[in-house]
Design an enzyme around this catalytic site. Structure first.
Site, short mmCIF file in Angstrom:
data_model
loop_
_atom_site.label_atom_id
_atom_site.label_comp_id
_atom_site.label_asym_id
_atom_site.label_seq_id
_atom_site.Cartn_x
_atom_site.Cartn_y
_atom_site.Cartn_z
N CYS A 2 22.43 26.47 -9.68
CA CYS A 2 23.32 27.57 -10.00
C CYS A 2 22.63 28.48 -11.01
O CYS A 2 21.84 28.03 -11.83
CB CYS A 2 24.65 27.13 -10.59
SG CYS A 2 25.59 26.04 -9.55
N ARG A 27 17.98 29.52 -7.48
CA ARG A 27 18.59 28.35 -8.12
C ARG A 27 19.77 27.80 -7.31
O ARG A 27 20.33 26.74 -7.65
CB ARG A 27 19.09 28.72 -9.51
CG ARG A 27 18.01 29.22 -10.43
CD ARG A 27 18.60 29.65 -11.75
NE ARG A 27 19.04 28.49 -12.49
CZ ARG A 27 18.30 27.84 -13.36
NH1 ARG A 27 17.09 28.25 -13.62
NH2 ARG A 27 18.77 26.79 -13.99
N TRP A 72 25.12 26.48 -6.31
CA TRP A 72 24.62 25.35 -5.52
C TRP A 72 25.71 24.30 -5.67
O TRP A 72 25.89 23.71 -6.74
CB TRP A 72 23.29 24.85 -6.08
CG TRP A 72 22.64 23.81 -5.22
CD1 TRP A 72 21.86 24.04 -4.13
CD2 TRP A 72 22.71 22.39 -5.38
NE1 TRP A 72 21.44 22.84 -3.60
CE2 TRP A 72 21.95 21.81 -4.34
CE3 TRP A 72 23.34 21.55 -6.29
CZ2 TRP A 72 21.80 20.44 -4.19
CZ3 TRP A 72 23.19 20.17 -6.16
CH2 TRP A 72 22.42 19.64 -5.10
N ASN A 98 27.18 26.65 -15.02
CA ASN A 98 26.09 25.95 -14.33
C ASN A 98 26.01 24.56 -14.94
O ASN A 98 25.85 24.43 -16.16
CB ASN A 98 24.78 26.72 -14.54
CG ASN A 98 23.55 25.89 -14.18
OD1 ASN A 98 23.63 24.98 -13.34
ND2 ASN A 98 22.44 26.18 -14.80
N GLY A 99 26.09 23.54 -14.12
CA GLY A 99 26.01 22.17 -14.63
C GLY A 99 27.05 21.29 -13.97
O GLY A 99 27.66 21.68 -12.96
N GLU A 476 2.91 14.61 0.11
CA GLU A 476 3.22 15.99 -0.26
C GLU A 476 3.25 16.89 0.98
O GLU A 476 4.14 17.74 1.11
CB GLU A 476 2.21 16.49 -1.30
CG GLU A 476 2.31 17.97 -1.64
CD GLU A 476 3.68 18.42 -2.12
OE1 GLU A 476 4.53 17.57 -2.46
OE2 GLU A 476 3.93 19.65 -2.13
N LYS A 480 6.53 19.06 2.13
CA LYS A 480 6.50 20.52 2.35
C LYS A 480 7.02 20.86 3.73
O LYS A 480 7.84 21.75 3.90
CB LYS A 480 5.06 20.99 2.17
CG LYS A 480 4.86 22.33 1.60
CD LYS A 480 4.97 22.41 0.09
CE LYS A 480 6.08 21.66 -0.53
NZ LYS A 480 6.11 21.49 -1.91
N GLU A 483 10.92 20.15 4.12
CA GLU A 483 11.89 20.96 3.37
C GLU A 483 12.01 22.39 3.89
O GLU A 483 13.06 23.00 3.77
CB GLU A 483 11.63 20.95 1.86
CG GLU A 483 10.44 21.70 1.37
CD GLU A 483 10.29 21.64 -0.15
OE1 GLU A 483 11.29 21.69 -0.87
OE2 GLU A 483 9.14 21.52 -0.62
N HIS A 499 2.67 -1.55 10.80
CA HIS A 499 3.61 -2.57 10.32
C HIS A 499 5.06 -2.17 10.59
O HIS A 499 5.97 -2.72 9.98
CB HIS A 499 3.38 -2.85 8.83
CG HIS A 499 2.04 -3.46 8.57
ND1 HIS A 499 1.73 -4.76 8.91
CD2 HIS A 499 0.90 -2.93 8.05
CE1 HIS A 499 0.47 -5.02 8.58
NE2 HIS A 499 -0.06 -3.92 8.07
N LYS A 593 15.71 25.80 -6.27
CA LYS A 593 14.39 25.69 -6.88
C LYS A 593 14.40 24.79 -8.11
O LYS A 593 13.53 23.96 -8.31
CB LYS A 593 13.92 27.10 -7.25
CG LYS A 593 12.58 27.15 -7.97
CD LYS A 593 11.46 26.90 -7.00
CE LYS A 593 10.09 27.00 -7.62
NZ LYS A 593 9.08 26.35 -6.76
C1 AGP Z 1 9.12 21.15 -4.08
O1 AGP Z 1 8.70 21.81 -2.95
C2 AGP Z 1 10.50 20.87 -4.21
N1 AGP Z 1 11.37 21.85 -3.79
C3 AGP Z 1 10.96 19.92 -5.29
O2 AGP Z 1 10.60 18.67 -4.81
C4 AGP Z 1 10.43 20.08 -6.72
O3 AGP Z 1 9.07 19.80 -6.76
C5 AGP Z 1 11.21 19.13 -7.64
O4 AGP Z 1 12.56 19.48 -7.62
C6 AGP Z 1 10.68 19.12 -9.05
O5 AGP Z 1 10.82 20.36 -9.68
P1 AGP Z 1 10.07 20.67 -11.02
O6 AGP Z 1 8.61 20.56 -10.75
O7 AGP Z 1 10.49 22.06 -11.39
O8 AGP Z 1 10.51 19.64 -12.03
#
Ligand code: AGP
Length: 598
Positions: A2, A27, A72, A98-99, A476, A480, A483, A499, A593
């Protein structure tokens, strides 16, 4: 998660509220709304993006005071009623939040037992409490303070009162919030990005403080009601940085910026051919009998690669943990631990929970954060900060922050190793320069990478495999891809497939192997043959020197640093797989984000 904004001043705040929300949309983007006073209180809210809100705003709307929110969802579905701003029953008080209010159900049961609240949100309880306490004869500020004293959880709040069009009441706990200083006006925003077009002078707000913002004044008080004097700060960001420029999406812009981020790192962390890192940080890491690297998502994956450097080069035992697990399932700690937090945003709530918990365990523990945001909460709360210098990262999918995190971890580990007396057989500065050119040449090869992505990622599932550090890159790469493209993807240790997971391989299932370690080349190639013989559509991404026919070859770099290069190919795969499906690559569904709730 948010984003919130506020404006009070002589001018018309509508454009600021909209611009601010657009900048904060990363956000959270389930729904949004603004409210302000123009004779009466006006509230405009809608489901979906800020664009929908802009369509609702009448052209002649003027607000000399207003607040806004992009959501969010945490409590209650995505609909207009649950969208912010929320109002008290008598419509006198309007609030954005926000929270997460952890005790909202308790507060509801205690203060509003047989009352039907309008929304399903935790937020509404806050604004209804302000009204309740104000009806007891308290001033708005007193009612706000009394309300806050009842809240448990995280909050960044902006409250306006229809009977006072000069004041925004602001408070925060755990969620980020800044006040921006304007001329004949002042601003409030979840981060500096929201306000940077309008001001570069900010006040930070600490947890549990209450701030009264009027057009000419900002009064910060601590929880005892004492007035706090604080200097303003100017963050290291410029308005132009947050534009997409010629790019269609932030994600591809940020992927492209990785070689310039590497050059930035080289110039910030090397001086006269020597590593330049605060001596105290190096000392604290050297003294540690064990390093605990902690992060979430992509930052966690960067930590896995970082562990390799601390253990292989500096020979310091290193553990990597997910913050959300570590906070509530603390492992047996060594006698002299050193904590390294990785966080692009510096705001991630799961990491803040670890920090709070560990400070309770031992007040002498030391914490270093690697973050991209200098004025972020974690940067302020940790003992030491190493900045990523990657430039603002806006796309939800983290790319340049990841490669920068790994590069800086390598620099720190190398310096620690050297000072401990380990013989390093290569020059890191030179090798990172080679890495930078290698990234450039991959970025120049986007056409080929796009073609491969289009042919490869045609199925519902996909796998990345690797061994050693390539396994971390596989994790990683798959994060990517999943998501942004919503393809169901996993990163596996090559040897582990047989396995169990190999049962998922069907005709045409894409399996991409990362091979950047000569010693593991043949092992991973065996795993690729195993899945190819079961119909998988396979591809190997490897160093030029190891490449075979039909592999995608990346330039030769120092093998330990290869994860910084190979990942760029997979970031581009993710980008093209998502855009090829017509998806909103910068704002994937259900994500945000900056994850400021636990
Ligand atoms: C990354 O592509 C993500 N959207 C997410 O995993 C992100 O890396 C994670 O939320 C951590 O965020 P930060 O690095 O701002 O702490």
């Amino acid at each position: 998660m948010c984003g919130i904004v506020g404006y009070v001043g002589n001018g018309n705040g509508v454009q600021f509220l909209i611009d601010g929300l657009n900048s904060l949309e990363y956000r959270g983007y389930d729904s949004c709304g603004i409210a302000g006073i123009n004779g009466e209180v006006k509230v405009l809210k809608t489901v979906g993006r800020i664009k929908n809100l802009e369509d609702l705003v009448p052209e002649d709307l003027e607000l000399s005071i207003g607040i806004g929110h992009t959501r969010w969802a945490t409590h209650g579905g995505v609909n207009t009623t649950n969208s912010h701003p929320h109002q008290s029953f008598n419509k006198r008080f309007t609030l954005v939040h926000n929270g997460v209010i952890e005790n909202f159900q308790e507060l509801k049961d205690r203060f509003f037992k047989n009352v039907n609240l309008v929304s399903e949100t935790d937020t509404e309880v806050i604004v209804q409490l302000v009204e309740l306490f104000s009806n007891e004869g308290l001033t708005t500020k007193e009612a706000f303070l009394k309300t806050i004293s009842k809240l448990q959880g995280s909050y960044a709040l902006c409250l306006i009162d229809s009977e006072d069009k000069n004041t925004i009441y602001v408070a925060k706990n755990k969620s980020p919030l800044l006040v921006g200083i304007g001329e004949d006006c002042n601003y409030v925003g979840s981060d500096a990005l929201a306000m940077i077009k309008y001001t570069n002078k900010f006040f930070e707000i600490n947890d549990k403080e209450i701030v009264t913002v009027t057009k000419n004044d900002v009064v910060i008080e601590n929880k005892f009601g004492e007035i706090i004097t604080r200097d303003t700060f100017t963050p290291d960001i410029k308005h132009g940085e947050i534009d997409k420029g010629v790019y269609p999406h932030y994600m591809i812009k940020e992927i492209d910026e990785q070689s310039s981020a590497m050059r930035n790192i080289l110039s910030k962390y090397f001086e006269d051919k020597k590593i330049s890192i605060d001596a105290e940080i190096v000392e604290k890491v050297k003294e540690a009998d064990r390093i605990y690297i902690i992060g979430c998502g992509t930052s966690y994956n960067a930590g896995l690669v970082g562990r390799h450097y601390f253990e292989k080069w500096a020979k310091i035992p290193t553990e990597v943990h997910l913050a959300s697990e570590f906070a509530y399932n603390v492992p047996l700690l060594s006698k002299k631990p050193m904590f390294i937090f990785l966080s692009q945003s510096g705001e991630t709530a799961d990491l803040r929970a670890v920090l709070t918990k560990m400070k309770e365990v031992d007040k002498d523990y030391k914490f270093l954060v690697l973050t991209n945001v200098s004025a972020s909460t974690l940067s302020r709360e940790c003992d030491y900060t190493l900045l990523l210098h990657a430039g603002v990262e806006i796309a939800v999918a983290s790319t340049k922050a990841y490669t920068s995190q790994i590069a800086i971890l390598s620099i720190l580990a190398y310096e620690v190793a050297t000072q401990i007396g380990r013989k390093m057989k290569f020059n890191l500065e030179k090798e990172l320069a080679v890495v930078t050119s290698a990234i450039d040449s991959i970025l120049d090869d986007k056409k080929t990478i796009k073609n491969i992505a289009n042919k490869l990622f045609t199925e519902r599932n996909a796998f990345y495999i690797g061994r050693g550090v390539d396994y971390y890159s596989a994790c990683e790469a798959s994060l990517k891809l999943k998501e942004v493209s919503y393809i169901q993807t996993e990163g596996f240790a090559g040897g582990e497939l047989k396995h169990g997971t190999i049962a998922l391989i069907e005709k045409n299932t894409p399996v991409v192997a990362l091979i950047t370690n000569t010693k593991l080349d043949l092992n991973t190639r065996s795993n690729i043959s195993e899945v190819a013989s079961r119909g998988a559509n396979t591809l190997v991404i490897t160093l030029e020197k190891l490449a075979r026919e039909n592999d995608y070859a990346i330039p030769n770099v120092h093998e330990d640093l290869a994860p910084i290069v190979s990942i760029v190919v997979t970031q581009l795969f993710a980008y093209y797989a998502a855009t090829g499906r017509g998806l909103d690559v910068d704002k994937p569904r259900n994500l945000a984000k900056s994850v400021t709730v636990e």
